[in-house]
Design an enzyme around this catalytic site. Structure first.
Site, short mmCIF file in Angstrom:
data_model
loop_
_atom_site.label_atom_id
_atom_site.label_comp_id
_atom_site.label_asym_id
_atom_site.label_seq_id
_atom_site.Cartn_x
_atom_site.Cartn_y
_atom_site.Cartn_z
N CYS A 114 17.81 62.91 -20.28
CA CYS A 114 18.20 62.54 -18.92
C CYS A 114 17.20 61.63 -18.21
CB CYS A 114 18.45 63.79 -18.08
SG CYS A 114 16.94 64.66 -17.55
N HIS A 150 2.16 49.46 -22.98
CA HIS A 150 2.54 50.50 -23.93
C HIS A 150 2.82 51.84 -23.25
CE1 HIS A 150 1.61 47.96 -27.41
NE2 HIS A 150 0.62 47.49 -26.68
N THR A 196 -12.55 53.16 -25.00
CA THR A 196 -13.57 53.84 -25.79
C THR A 196 -14.86 54.07 -24.99
OG1 THR A 196 -14.21 51.72 -26.78
CG2 THR A 196 -12.71 53.11 -28.04
N GLN A 245 -3.25 47.19 -22.49
CA GLN A 245 -2.66 47.67 -23.74
C GLN A 245 -2.88 49.18 -23.89
OE1 GLN A 245 -4.97 44.26 -25.79
NE2 GLN A 245 -3.42 44.82 -27.28
N CYS A 297 13.04 69.93 -21.16
CA CYS A 297 13.44 69.56 -19.80
C CYS A 297 14.33 70.64 -19.21
CB CYS A 297 14.18 68.23 -19.85
SG CYS A 297 14.81 67.66 -18.25
N SER A 321 -10.39 43.63 -25.86
CA SER A 321 -9.23 43.53 -26.75
C SER A 321 -9.57 42.61 -27.91
CB SER A 321 -8.01 42.98 -26.00
OG SER A 321 -6.93 42.79 -26.91
N ASN A 338 -15.58 40.84 -25.45
CA ASN A 338 -15.27 41.81 -26.51
C ASN A 338 -16.51 42.01 -27.36
OD1 ASN A 338 -13.09 43.45 -27.67
ND2 ASN A 338 -13.37 42.20 -29.51
#
Length: 239
Positions: free
Chosen positions: A124, A113, A22, A95, A140, A180, A205
């Site tokens: 594929c 992630h 952010t 993350q 693709c 986090s 944080n």
């Protein structure tokens, strides 16, 4: 205290969360200028949508990729990359899916992630740059559907990233959390793994987290980029 620990540490590992992103100006996952106010992203950004609601899926992720291209890594990303290069930190666990750590020059990054910087074929596996989505090219060469290289709702996290993150957490003698809330599993387990293996745990944080009680040091209400710049200056002046 964190500056002293950085100087003393021989194996520092950093975990970054949404607060890191952010500060680059990236919109919150659910905001996107209100475009998805009446939609549930957890339904659009899912394996089910990929199979049954593909147009909405493409539109949602194209919007996210476009938003990503309007932003860039901030000073904090650059400092972590520099610290890795000079041996001050060993790795980053993230993350975030913006790919900004890699873009800033960090090499040893476990992306829990995945990344929005790439797309790949659902059939594929061939990989492409995310510009494909910008240009509304969703197919693709083999005819399969292109999807972002991120973990969708309904999918498991990448095993390789999880294994790397676990091993790095075990090796750490200093583990720093940056931005986090530590509410999501399994990411919130890595600080505990590090702590259980003898690491000094620092949590940075904006707001307090549920894991603050396990931390050796907590820093609240500070911008990550500014804090890292201060620490970097301290490392330079004390060399």
């Amino acid at each position: 205290m964190l500056l002293e620990k950085l100087k003393e540490s021989t194996y520092t590992v950093v975990l970054t969360g949404a607060g890191m992103s952010t500060e680059s100006g990236l919109p919150d996952f659910r905001s996107s200028d209100g475009l998805w106010e009446k939609e549930d992203p957890s339904r659009i950004a899912s394996t089910d949508a990929l199979n049954r609601n593909i147009e909405k899926f493409f539109e949602f992720y194209r919007h996210r990729v476009l938003g990503l291209q309007e932003c860039k890594p901030h000073a904090g990303h650059d400092i972590l990359a520099k610290w890795e290069k000079t041996g001050i930190i060993k790795s980053v666990i993230t993350q975030n899916v913006d790919g900004f750590h890699t873009e800033a020059g960090s090499k040893n990054v476990a992306e829990l992630h995945g990344t929005l910087q790439k797309v790949h074929c659902h059939s594929c596996g061939k990989e492409y740059d995310s510009d494909k989505y910008v240009n509304k090219q969703y197919q693709c060469d083999c005819g399969g559907k292109l999807r972002p290289s991120v973990v969708l709702f309904g999918e498991m996290l990448p095993e390789n990233a999880l294994l790397r993150a676990t091993e790095e957490s075990k090796k750490a003698d200093l583990f720093i959390v940056l931005g986090s809330s530590l509410t999501v599993t399994p990411a919130n387990q890595f600080p505990l793994i590090a702590k259980q293996n003898g690491a000094y745990l620092a949590i940075v944080n904006m707001e307090p987290t549920d894991l603050d009680i396990y931390a050796d040091e907590t820093i609240h209400g500070r911008k990550i980029g500014e804090l890292l710049e201060e620490l970097d200056e301290g490392l330079v002046t004390q060399k």
